[in-house]
Scaffold this active site. Sequence first.
Site, PDB file in Angstrom:
ATOM      1  N   GLY A   1     -45.323 -26.893 104.121  1.00 31.44           N
ATOM      2  CA  GLY A   1     -45.910 -26.893 102.780  1.00 31.44           C
ATOM      3  C   GLY A   1     -47.312 -27.451 102.827  1.00 31.44           C
TER       4      GLY A   1
ATOM      5  N   CYS B   1     -42.330 -40.487  94.976  1.00 31.93           N
ATOM      6  CA  CYS B   1     -41.530 -41.329  95.879  1.00 31.93           C
ATOM      7  C   CYS B   1     -42.071 -41.414  97.299  1.00 31.93           C
ATOM      8  CB  CYS B   1     -40.096 -40.815  95.909  1.00 31.93           C
ATOM      9  SG  CYS B   1     -39.274 -41.034  94.326  1.00 31.93           S
TER      10      CYS B   1
ATOM     11  N   LYS C   1     -45.479 -43.425  98.007  1.00 27.78           N
ATOM     12  CA  LYS C   1     -45.444 -44.877  97.773  1.00 27.78           C
ATOM     13  C   LYS C   1     -44.374 -45.568  98.625  1.00 27.78           C
ATOM     14  CE  LYS C   1     -42.272 -45.512  93.851  1.00 27.78           C
ATOM     15  NZ  LYS C   1     -41.133 -45.985  94.624  1.00 27.78           N
TER      16      LYS C   1
HETATM   17  N1  LIG Z   1     -38.259 -40.242  90.316  1.00 27.04           N
HETATM   18  C1  LIG Z   1     -37.377 -40.053  91.291  1.00 27.04           C
HETATM   19  O1  LIG Z   1     -37.094 -38.920  91.688  1.00 27.04           O
HETATM   20  C2  LIG Z   1     -36.683 -41.221  91.934  1.00 27.04           C
HETATM   21  C3  LIG Z   1     -35.568 -40.990  92.745  1.00 27.04           C
HETATM   22  C4  LIG Z   1     -34.932 -42.076  93.355  1.00 27.04           C
HETATM   23  C5  LIG Z   1     -35.406 -43.363  93.132  1.00 27.04           C
HETATM   24  N2  LIG Z   1     -36.485 -43.554  92.357  1.00 27.04           N
HETATM   25  C6  LIG Z   1     -36.916 -44.935  92.108  1.00 27.04           C
HETATM   26  O2  LIG Z   1     -36.382 -45.327  90.826  1.00 27.04           O
HETATM   27  C7  LIG Z   1     -37.294 -46.199  90.146  1.00 27.04           C
HETATM   28  C8  LIG Z   1     -37.663 -45.582  88.799  1.00 27.04           C
HETATM   29  O3  LIG Z   1     -38.341 -44.373  89.033  1.00 27.04           O
HETATM   30  P1  LIG Z   1     -38.659 -43.338  87.846  1.00 27.04           P
HETATM   31  O4  LIG Z   1     -39.296 -42.159  88.480  1.00 27.04           O
HETATM   32  O5  LIG Z   1     -37.447 -43.167  87.002  1.00 27.04           O
HETATM   33  O6  LIG Z   1     -39.761 -44.178  87.023  1.00 27.04           O
HETATM   34  P2  LIG Z   1     -40.435 -43.821  85.639  1.00 27.04           P
HETATM   35  O7  LIG Z   1     -41.798 -44.385  85.694  1.00 27.04           O
HETATM   36  O8  LIG Z   1     -40.219 -42.383  85.302  1.00 27.04           O
HETATM   37  O9  LIG Z   1     -39.566 -44.657  84.564  1.00 27.04           O
HETATM   38  C9  LIG Z   1     -39.531 -46.050  84.496  1.00 27.04           C
HETATM   39  C10 LIG Z   1     -39.214 -46.446  83.044  1.00 27.04           C
HETATM   40  O10 LIG Z   1     -38.994 -47.862  82.990  1.00 27.04           O
HETATM   41  C11 LIG Z   1     -39.507 -48.328  81.739  1.00 27.04           C
HETATM   42  N3  LIG Z   1     -39.666 -49.780  81.785  1.00 27.04           N
HETATM   43  C12 LIG Z   1     -40.617 -50.526  82.402  1.00 27.04           C
HETATM   44  N4  LIG Z   1     -40.391 -51.853  82.192  1.00 27.04           N
HETATM   45  C13 LIG Z   1     -39.267 -51.941  81.437  1.00 27.04           C
HETATM   46  C14 LIG Z   1     -38.517 -53.026  80.905  1.00 27.04           C
HETATM   47  N5  LIG Z   1     -38.889 -54.299  81.096  1.00 27.04           N
HETATM   48  N6  LIG Z   1     -37.415 -52.756  80.180  1.00 27.04           N
HETATM   49  C15 LIG Z   1     -37.035 -51.460  79.968  1.00 27.04           C
HETATM   50  N7  LIG Z   1     -37.714 -50.402  80.440  1.00 27.04           N
HETATM   51  C16 LIG Z   1     -38.807 -50.630  81.174  1.00 27.04           C
HETATM   52  C17 LIG Z   1     -40.796 -47.526  81.574  1.00 27.04           C
HETATM   53  O11 LIG Z   1     -41.244 -47.538  80.219  1.00 27.04           O
HETATM   54  C18 LIG Z   1     -40.351 -46.147  82.058  1.00 27.04           C
HETATM   55  O12 LIG Z   1     -39.853 -45.360  81.002  1.00 27.04           O
HETATM   56  C19 LIG Z   1     -38.470 -46.377  91.115  1.00 27.04           C
HETATM   57  O13 LIG Z   1     -38.230 -47.528  91.894  1.00 27.04           O
HETATM   58  C20 LIG Z   1     -38.411 -45.140  91.978  1.00 27.04           C
HETATM   59  O14 LIG Z   1     -39.000 -45.348  93.248  1.00 27.04           O
HETATM   60  C21 LIG Z   1     -37.128 -42.523  91.723  1.00 27.04           C
HETATM   61  O1  LIG Z   2     -38.902 -28.630 103.305  1.00 27.90           O
HETATM   62  C1  LIG Z   2     -39.601 -29.263 102.507  1.00 27.90           C
HETATM   63  C2  LIG Z   2     -39.056 -30.107 101.522  1.00 27.90           C
HETATM   64  C3  LIG Z   2     -39.919 -30.792 100.674  1.00 27.90           C
HETATM   65  N1  LIG Z   2     -41.266 -30.657 100.784  1.00 27.90           N
HETATM   66  C4  LIG Z   2     -42.168 -31.428  99.896  1.00 27.90           C
HETATM   67  O2  LIG Z   2     -41.775 -32.797  99.949  1.00 27.90           O
HETATM   68  C5  LIG Z   2     -42.059 -33.428  98.697  1.00 27.90           C
HETATM   69  C6  LIG Z   2     -40.828 -34.145  98.186  1.00 27.90           C
HETATM   70  O3  LIG Z   2     -39.844 -33.188  97.857  1.00 27.90           O
HETATM   71  P1  LIG Z   2     -38.367 -33.625  97.417  1.00 27.90           P
HETATM   72  O4  LIG Z   2     -37.851 -34.553  98.404  1.00 27.90           O
HETATM   73  O5  LIG Z   2     -37.598 -32.403  97.138  1.00 27.90           O
HETATM   74  O6  LIG Z   2     -38.682 -34.312  96.019  1.00 27.90           O
HETATM   75  P2  LIG Z   2     -38.504 -35.770  95.394  1.00 27.90           P
HETATM   76  O7  LIG Z   2     -38.036 -35.547  94.011  1.00 27.90           O
HETATM   77  O8  LIG Z   2     -39.769 -36.530  95.630  1.00 27.90           O
HETATM   78  O9  LIG Z   2     -37.284 -36.470  96.183  1.00 27.90           O
HETATM   79  C7  LIG Z   2     -37.460 -37.383  97.261  1.00 27.90           C
HETATM   80  O10 LIG Z   2     -37.746 -38.678  96.799  1.00 27.90           O
HETATM   81  C8  LIG Z   2     -36.735 -39.211  95.906  1.00 27.90           C
HETATM   82  C9  LIG Z   2     -37.248 -40.540  95.397  1.00 27.90           C
HETATM   83  O11 LIG Z   2     -37.075 -41.569  96.306  1.00 27.90           O
HETATM   84  C10 LIG Z   2     -35.430 -39.323  96.667  1.00 27.90           C
HETATM   85  O12 LIG Z   2     -34.438 -39.869  95.802  1.00 27.90           O
HETATM   86  C11 LIG Z   2     -35.015 -37.958  97.179  1.00 27.90           C
HETATM   87  O13 LIG Z   2     -33.805 -38.066  97.940  1.00 27.90           O
HETATM   88  C12 LIG Z   2     -36.135 -37.402  98.052  1.00 27.90           C
HETATM   89  O14 LIG Z   2     -35.808 -36.077  98.496  1.00 27.90           O
HETATM   90  C13 LIG Z   2     -42.559 -32.318  97.775  1.00 27.90           C
HETATM   91  O15 LIG Z   2     -43.981 -32.341  97.740  1.00 27.90           O
HETATM   92  C14 LIG Z   2     -42.069 -31.051  98.436  1.00 27.90           C
HETATM   93  O16 LIG Z   2     -42.867 -29.932  98.148  1.00 27.90           O
HETATM   94  C15 LIG Z   2     -41.809 -29.823 101.755  1.00 27.90           C
HETATM   95  O17 LIG Z   2     -43.037 -29.684 101.872  1.00 27.90           O
HETATM   96  N2  LIG Z   2     -40.950 -29.147 102.589  1.00 27.90           N
END
Ligand SMILES: NC(=O)c1ccc[n+]([C@@H]2O[C@H](COP(=O)([O-])OP(=O)(O)OC[C@H]3O[C@@H](n4cnc5c(N)ncnc54)[C@H](O)[C@@H]3O)[C@@H](O)[C@H]2O)c1
Ligand SMILES: O=c1ccn([C@@H]2O[C@H](COP(=O)(O)OP(=O)(O)O[C@H]3O[C@H](CO)[C@@H](O)[C@H](O)[C@H]3O)[C@@H](O)[C@H]2O)c(=O)[nH]1
Length: 451
Positions: A261, A268, A271
């Site tokens: 890609g 995620c 960071k």
């Molecule tokens: N986005 C993903 O795909 C994903 C997947 C797995 C893990 N994570 C992890 O999960 C965590 C959350 O990620 P996200 O993408 O949902 O974040 P996000 O920024 O979409 O949402 C966080 C929410 O928390 C709220 N918030 C902040 N302080 C608060 C408080 N004191 N009380 C109540 N609410 C409060 C914010 O207003 C916001 O709505 C991060 O640590 C991230 O790394 C994210």
């Molecule tokens: O074969 C692949 C698969 C993914 N990507 C890229 O990798 C990035 C991340 O993709 P993906 O992992 O599908 O999306 P996220 O929603 O960021 O999910 C990752 O990050 C999350 C937050 O931590 C985790 O919970 C998930 O397990 C982990 O897959 C994107 O830019 C994709 O386009 C590629 O280039 N090639």
Amino acid sequence: MQVLVIGSGYVGLVAAACFAEAGHRILGVDVDAAKVATLSRGESPIFEPGLDELLARHLASGALRFTTDLKAGIADADAAFICVGTPQSEDGSADMKYVLAVAGQIGDAMALRAKDAKPLIVVDKSTVPVGTAARVHAEIAAHTDRAFEVVSNPEFLREGSAIGDFLEPDRVVVGCRSDHAEAVMKGLYQSFLDRSGGKWFRMDPPSAELTKYAANAMLALRISFINEIANLAECVGADVDHVKTAIGADHRIGPAFLNPGPGFGGSCFPKDLQALLKVGREQGHPLMTLAATVEANRHQKQVLLKKVKAHFGVQAGVPAPLKDRRFALWGLAFKANTDDIRESMALELIDGLVNLGAEVVVHDFAAMEAVKAKIGDKVRYAESPLAACEGADALLIATEWSEYREADLEAVAKALKARRIFDGRNLFRPEAMQAKGWTYHSLGRRAVEGK
Ligand SMILES: NC(=O)c1ccc[n+]([C@@H]2O[C@H](COP(=O)([O-])OP(=O)(O)OC[C@H]3O[C@@H](n4cnc5c(N)ncnc54)[C@H](O)[C@@H]3O)[C@@H](O)[C@H]2O)c1
Ligand SMILES: O=c1ccn([C@@H]2O[C@H](COP(=O)(O)OP(=O)(O)O[C@H]3O[C@H](CO)[C@@H](O)[C@H](O)[C@H]3O)[C@@H](O)[C@H]2O)c(=O)[nH]1
């Protein structure tokens, strides 16, 4: 069970909706009053396939409610999930201020629980460095003498397929120290595991915390690896589609996450990799493969722009060398099926093209509003994929929306000035494009030149 889900972002909302789906009573909490009002009206503030239906159903039944006040649900809660953001600090580490603020708020609110209530299971679902469960425990304990236990339960959902990932997990990881905590967590997750056949892993909290970072690091490493192999394939006249299919057939390697890609992005990987690198440095144990993964990705985010520059003969030192060129850009989100543009490669591509003087006309199925809010009129916004192509010198593809793959390429050819595509997602096969007269550049396959 009664569950507080604190933070109503991608993770908190999905967790809240899915636990409600499993029959639990959920109070979703967020500090953002506007978000809570939107949610309480039954509208989702984010684009996530399937989420709207679940929210509507469980708001209507009363199983799911939203509030700004976590005290409203703490007295009867069995568990309180922390799902707030852990963004990157300036030094690369995960910023813990939101997590620790919530821990303090939980501590304050604990006075509302009966003295003989069962211990509240405080679940850290945010992605946090090793040692956070202990920090959260200390923060809560500083405010209360009521019983509680802190559990680490990292989340592995992907944006764009979050509901399916949550309802049918490959595995659930629970870092806890008591059977009571494990029983509460099993009560919440068992029905999902029954459905998916996924695995249950109980471990200590530090191992659970490290598991999350290790999983993301491994996935990112695979992507950087296949991107490098793709770039090499172009140099040596190989085809990465064949290579990835053949290596993926080895069960030790597996086929998933081997798609070249334009550089990984999202909220995620970038960071979390920086946070893990920082921990490695602090421990005097630099993570060399991870550093290389990040460096390879920095390079990869420029690959599509380099192809465009080479094709149009852009020379160093010439001011605005693309000033008479217009490009259509399909895809702004960091991947398909999401409106999330955090660390999206498309934004870097836009910067690169605009800095060279080009005009860029963009299209995306979900992320246009987010891009408008971020970069305004730096680009033009098209109402349809076809409209973006009108009068453009080439089409660039940054996101793999399935509608792009299925586009009517003859209509696209009529709209463009020339049959010319730079494809950062390998949506088409070079031979098929060549047969239809396209100039087609993709990743890790031979470039073909139209007539
Ligand atoms: N986005 C993903 O795909 C994903 C997947 C797995 C893990 N994570 C992890 O999960 C965590 C959350 O990620 P996200 O993408 O949902 O974040 P996000 O920024 O979409 O949402 C966080 C929410 O928390 C709220 N918030 C902040 N302080 C608060 C408080 N004191 N009380 C109540 N609410 C409060 C914010 O207003 C916001 O709505 C991060 O640590 C991230 O790394 C994210
Ligand atoms: O074969 C692949 C698969 C993914 N990507 C890229 O990798 C990035 C991340 O993709 P993906 O992992 O599908 O999306 P996220 O929603 O960021 O999910 C990752 O990050 C999350 C937050 O931590 C985790 O919970 C998930 O397990 C982990 O897959 C994107 O830019 C994709 O386009 C590629 O280039 N090639």
